[in-house]
Design a protein around this motif. Structure first.
Motif, PDB file in Angstrom:
ATOM      1  N   ARG A 134     -22.151  22.466  11.643  1.00  0.00           N
ATOM      2  CA  ARG A 134     -22.555  23.803  12.060  1.00  0.00           C
ATOM      3  C   ARG A 134     -24.015  24.093  11.747  1.00  0.00           C
ATOM      4  O   ARG A 134     -24.627  24.951  12.384  1.00  0.00           O
ATOM      5  CB  ARG A 134     -21.669  24.856  11.379  1.00  0.00           C
ATOM      6  N   ASN A 135     -24.542  23.400  10.762  1.00  0.00           N
ATOM      7  CA  ASN A 135     -25.915  23.658  10.323  1.00  0.00           C
ATOM      8  C   ASN A 135     -26.922  22.672  10.902  1.00  0.00           C
ATOM      9  O   ASN A 135     -28.081  22.658  10.480  1.00  0.00           O
ATOM     10  CB  ASN A 135     -25.983  23.608   8.788  1.00  0.00           C
ATOM     11  N   VAL A 136     -26.493  21.872  11.868  1.00  0.00           N
ATOM     12  CA  VAL A 136     -27.358  20.828  12.411  1.00  0.00           C
ATOM     13  C   VAL A 136     -27.651  21.096  13.880  1.00  0.00           C
ATOM     14  O   VAL A 136     -26.725  21.325  14.669  1.00  0.00           O
ATOM     15  CB  VAL A 136     -26.684  19.437  12.277  1.00  0.00           C
ATOM     16  N   ASN A 137     -28.922  21.091  14.226  1.00  0.00           N
ATOM     17  CA  ASN A 137     -29.313  21.198  15.636  1.00  0.00           C
ATOM     18  C   ASN A 137     -29.295  19.796  16.230  1.00  0.00           C
ATOM     19  O   ASN A 137     -30.327  19.145  16.379  1.00  0.00           O
ATOM     20  CB  ASN A 137     -30.696  21.837  15.772  1.00  0.00           C
ATOM     21  N   ILE A 138     -28.093  19.327  16.544  1.00  0.00           N
ATOM     22  CA  ILE A 138     -27.929  17.940  16.972  1.00  0.00           C
ATOM     23  C   ILE A 138     -28.619  17.673  18.298  1.00  0.00           C
ATOM     24  O   ILE A 138     -29.116  16.564  18.544  1.00  0.00           O
ATOM     25  CB  ILE A 138     -26.431  17.564  17.046  1.00  0.00           C
ATOM     26  N   ASP A 139     -28.697  18.677  19.166  1.00  0.00           N
ATOM     27  CA  ASP A 139     -29.341  18.473  20.464  1.00  0.00           C
ATOM     28  C   ASP A 139     -30.827  18.177  20.290  1.00  0.00           C
ATOM     29  O   ASP A 139     -31.375  17.276  20.929  1.00  0.00           O
ATOM     30  CB  ASP A 139     -29.151  19.708  21.355  1.00  0.00           C
ATOM     31  N   GLU A 140     -31.479  18.910  19.415  1.00  0.00           N
ATOM     32  CA  GLU A 140     -32.906  18.689  19.167  1.00  0.00           C
ATOM     33  C   GLU A 140     -33.140  17.342  18.492  1.00  0.00           C
ATOM     34  O   GLU A 140     -34.058  16.603  18.852  1.00  0.00           O
ATOM     35  CB  GLU A 140     -33.476  19.808  18.304  1.00  0.00           C
ATOM     36  N   LEU A 141     -32.298  16.995  17.515  1.00  0.00           N
ATOM     37  CA  LEU A 141     -32.463  15.732  16.805  1.00  0.00           C
ATOM     38  C   LEU A 141     -32.256  14.540  17.739  1.00  0.00           C
ATOM     39  O   LEU A 141     -32.977  13.543  17.667  1.00  0.00           O
ATOM     40  CB  LEU A 141     -31.498  15.661  15.621  1.00  0.00           C
ATOM     41  N   TRP A 142     -31.275  14.635  18.611  1.00  0.00           N
ATOM     42  CA  TRP A 142     -31.015  13.548  19.556  1.00  0.00           C
ATOM     43  C   TRP A 142     -32.158  13.435  20.565  1.00  0.00           C
ATOM     44  O   TRP A 142     -32.595  12.336  20.902  1.00  0.00           O
ATOM     45  CB  TRP A 142     -29.689  13.764  20.257  1.00  0.00           C
ATOM     46  N   LEU A 143     -32.683  14.557  21.023  1.00  0.00           N
ATOM     47  CA  LEU A 143     -33.816  14.525  21.937  1.00  0.00           C
ATOM     48  C   LEU A 143     -35.020  13.863  21.275  1.00  0.00           C
ATOM     49  O   LEU A 143     -35.678  12.991  21.862  1.00  0.00           O
ATOM     50  CB  LEU A 143     -34.170  15.936  22.399  1.00  0.00           C
ATOM     51  N   HIS A 144     -35.317  14.260  20.048  1.00  0.00           N
ATOM     52  CA  HIS A 144     -36.446  13.663  19.330  1.00  0.00           C
ATOM     53  C   HIS A 144     -36.238  12.161  19.131  1.00  0.00           C
ATOM     54  O   HIS A 144     -37.191  11.382  19.199  1.00  0.00           O
ATOM     55  CB  HIS A 144     -36.631  14.350  17.979  1.00  0.00           C
ATOM     56  N   THR A 145     -34.992  11.765  18.879  1.00  0.00           N
ATOM     57  CA  THR A 145     -34.692  10.344  18.695  1.00  0.00           C
ATOM     58  C   THR A 145     -34.924   9.572  19.986  1.00  0.00           C
ATOM     59  O   THR A 145     -35.523   8.489  19.983  1.00  0.00           O
ATOM     60  CB  THR A 145     -33.242  10.160  18.217  1.00  0.00           C
ATOM     61  N   MET A 146     -34.457  10.106  21.103  1.00  0.00           N
ATOM     62  CA  MET A 146     -34.673   9.440  22.389  1.00  0.00           C
ATOM     63  C   MET A 146     -36.156   9.338  22.719  1.00  0.00           C
ATOM     64  O   MET A 146     -36.629   8.300  23.208  1.00  0.00           O
ATOM     65  CB  MET A 146     -33.927  10.173  23.502  1.00  0.00           C
ATOM     66  N   LEU A 147     -36.896  10.416  22.475  1.00  0.00           N
ATOM     67  CA  LEU A 147     -38.326  10.398  22.767  1.00  0.00           C
ATOM     68  C   LEU A 147     -39.069   9.391  21.894  1.00  0.00           C
ATOM     69  O   LEU A 147     -40.005   8.724  22.345  1.00  0.00           O
ATOM     70  CB  LEU A 147     -38.920  11.793  22.597  1.00  0.00           C
ATOM     71  N   ALA A 148     -38.633   9.279  20.637  1.00  0.00           N
ATOM     72  CA  ALA A 148     -39.251   8.286  19.755  1.00  0.00           C
ATOM     73  C   ALA A 148     -38.977   6.874  20.267  1.00  0.00           C
ATOM     74  O   ALA A 148     -39.831   5.988  20.182  1.00  0.00           O
ATOM     75  CB  ALA A 148     -38.725   8.445  18.332  1.00  0.00           C
ATOM     76  N   ALA A 149     -37.778   6.662  20.825  1.00  0.00           N
ATOM     77  CA  ALA A 149     -37.423   5.338  21.347  1.00  0.00           C
ATOM     78  C   ALA A 149     -38.223   5.013  22.601  1.00  0.00           C
ATOM     79  O   ALA A 149     -38.913   3.989  22.664  1.00  0.00           O
ATOM     80  CB  ALA A 149     -35.928   5.268  21.639  1.00  0.00           C
ATOM     81  N   ILE A 150     -38.180   5.872  23.608  1.00  0.00           N
ATOM     82  CA  ILE A 150     -38.851   5.553  24.864  1.00  0.00           C
ATOM     83  C   ILE A 150     -40.368   5.669  24.733  1.00  0.00           C
ATOM     84  O   ILE A 150     -41.114   5.044  25.491  1.00  0.00           O
ATOM     85  CB  ILE A 150     -38.346   6.433  26.029  1.00  0.00           C
ATOM     86  N   GLY A 151     -40.835   6.431  23.739  1.00  0.00           N
ATOM     87  CA  GLY A 151     -42.263   6.512  23.476  1.00  0.00           C
ATOM     88  C   GLY A 151     -42.777   5.387  22.617  1.00  0.00           C
ATOM     89  O   GLY A 151     -43.974   5.300  22.337  1.00  0.00           O
ATOM     90  N   GLU A 152     -41.842   4.491  22.187  1.00  0.00           N
ATOM     91  CA  GLU A 152     -42.198   3.293  21.407  1.00  0.00           C
ATOM     92  C   GLU A 152     -42.889   3.650  20.098  1.00  0.00           C
ATOM     93  O   GLU A 152     -43.772   2.924  19.634  1.00  0.00           O
ATOM     94  CB  GLU A 152     -43.104   2.363  22.225  1.00  0.00           C
ATOM     95  N   THR A 153     -42.505   4.756  19.473  1.00  0.00           N
ATOM     96  CA  THR A 153     -43.155   5.171  18.228  1.00  0.00           C
ATOM     97  C   THR A 153     -42.358   4.803  16.979  1.00  0.00           C
ATOM     98  O   THR A 153     -42.815   5.049  15.866  1.00  0.00           O
ATOM     99  CB  THR A 153     -43.408   6.692  18.224  1.00  0.00           C
ATOM    100  N   LEU A 154     -41.171   4.221  17.141  1.00  0.00           N
ATOM    101  CA  LEU A 154     -40.375   3.826  15.985  1.00  0.00           C
ATOM    102  C   LEU A 154     -40.852   2.502  15.380  1.00  0.00           C
ATOM    103  O   LEU A 154     -40.509   2.176  14.249  1.00  0.00           O
ATOM    104  CB  LEU A 154     -38.899   3.704  16.370  1.00  0.00           C
ATOM    105  N   GLU A 155     -41.616   1.743  16.149  1.00  0.00           N
ATOM    106  CA  GLU A 155     -42.090   0.443  15.687  1.00  0.00           C
ATOM    107  C   GLU A 155     -43.457   0.162  16.291  1.00  0.00           C
ATOM    108  O   GLU A 155     -43.893   0.842  17.227  1.00  0.00           O
ATOM    109  CB  GLU A 155     -41.107  -0.656  16.080  1.00  0.00           C
ATOM    110  N   ASP A 156     -44.123  -0.862  15.770  1.00  0.00           N
ATOM    111  CA  ASP A 156     -45.379  -1.306  16.350  1.00  0.00           C
ATOM    112  C   ASP A 156     -45.096  -2.211  17.544  1.00  0.00           C
ATOM    113  O   ASP A 156     -44.019  -2.815  17.652  1.00  0.00           O
ATOM    114  CB  ASP A 156     -46.213  -2.055  15.308  1.00  0.00           C
TER     115      ASP A 156
END
Length: 251
Positions: A134-156
């Motif tokens: 109830r205290n987690v904005n899961i939609d925002e966290l999942w969006l940020h996770t996807m953007l980090a993946a497709i934006g290639e920012t999780l790794e070099d």
């Protein structure tokens, strides 16, 4: 435009105010400026290619009638540009509205979200469970996770470790994970034609790269110092019969 774009320069949602290349001139039709999807979602003249193509998969809840994994796992769509990603994202149900035992998987094209896939079988995942749903904005966290993946920012760029990201909807928790190609151990002879990610690395270097991914992922999830991400290998999870094997690393 054929130039790849760093997603860090693009707003987190199409309604954002940060529009790239506002004052640039479109060489294709002579107009005064480029029109991106962030200006006009229907009539834009710019496409921002992603470094890799990504496929969204969906796991629906079992019906209780002996469904196999292949019955439950459905391929949704593959995207190759920022515009296609937003088109997909804006037309699927948010995580918060999914039924229990549903999953979204966003993986590089050609990689199935399965332990057995040749590009996953030597790998593992970083994951975190959010138990206070109830205290987690899961939609925002999942969006940020996807953007980090497709934006290639999780790794070099040269790391070649991130295979995909996953979100699980369960009764007691949400879980978000990042799947990696290796567990950090050197794999001298794979025998499956897969030579990227981990080839020639020492165990120390492999662990260093995975720890870096874990730290970046932890920042994406906005976790505090006392909250720990766990890394476990797919093989260990398969042997334990659970998606949560004993953690090999924490960050």
């Amino acid at each position: 435009m054929s130039e790849q774009v760093d997603l860090k320069t693009i707003p987190i949602s199409p309604g954002g105010d940060n529009h790239p290349n506002d004052e640039c001139k479109d060489q294709t039709d002579g107009s005064d400026k480029l029109v991106t999807v962030f200006h006009n979602k229907d009539n834009f003249n710019v496409i921002h290619p992603l470094t890799n193509k990504w496929t969204l998969w969906f796991t629906k809840p079992a019906s209780g009638k002996g469904d196999s994994w292949n019955d439950l796992l459905k391929e949704v769509l593959t995207v190759s540009s920022v515009e296609e990603f937003w088109g997909l994202y804006n037309n699927i149900a948010p995580v918060s509205e999914l039924a229990l035992k549903s999953d979204y998987h966003l993986f590089k094209e050609g990689v199935r979200p399965e332990w057995e896939d040749p590009q996953n079988k030597h790998g593992g995942k970083w994951s975190y469970q959010f138990k206070e749903k109830r205290n987690v904005n899961i939609d925002e966290l999942w969006l940020h996770t996807m953007l980090a993946a497709i934006g290639e920012t999780l790794e070099d760029e040269e790391d070649g470790e991130v295979m995909g990201v996953v979100v699980n909807v369960r009764k007691a928790f949400y879980r978000i994970g990042v799947w990696t190609r290796t567990t950090g151990r050197h794999i001298p002879n794979r025998g499956d034609g897969d030579v990227a990610g981990g080839k020639g690395r020492s165990p120390e270097k492999g662990k260093e790269i995975l720890m870096k991914i874990g730290k970046r992922f932890k920042e994406v999830l906005k976790l505090g110092p006392s909250e720990q991400l766990e890394f476990s290998g797919h093989t260990d999870a398969a042997h334990s019969g659970s998606t949560r094997a004993k953690a090999k690393m924490v960050v």
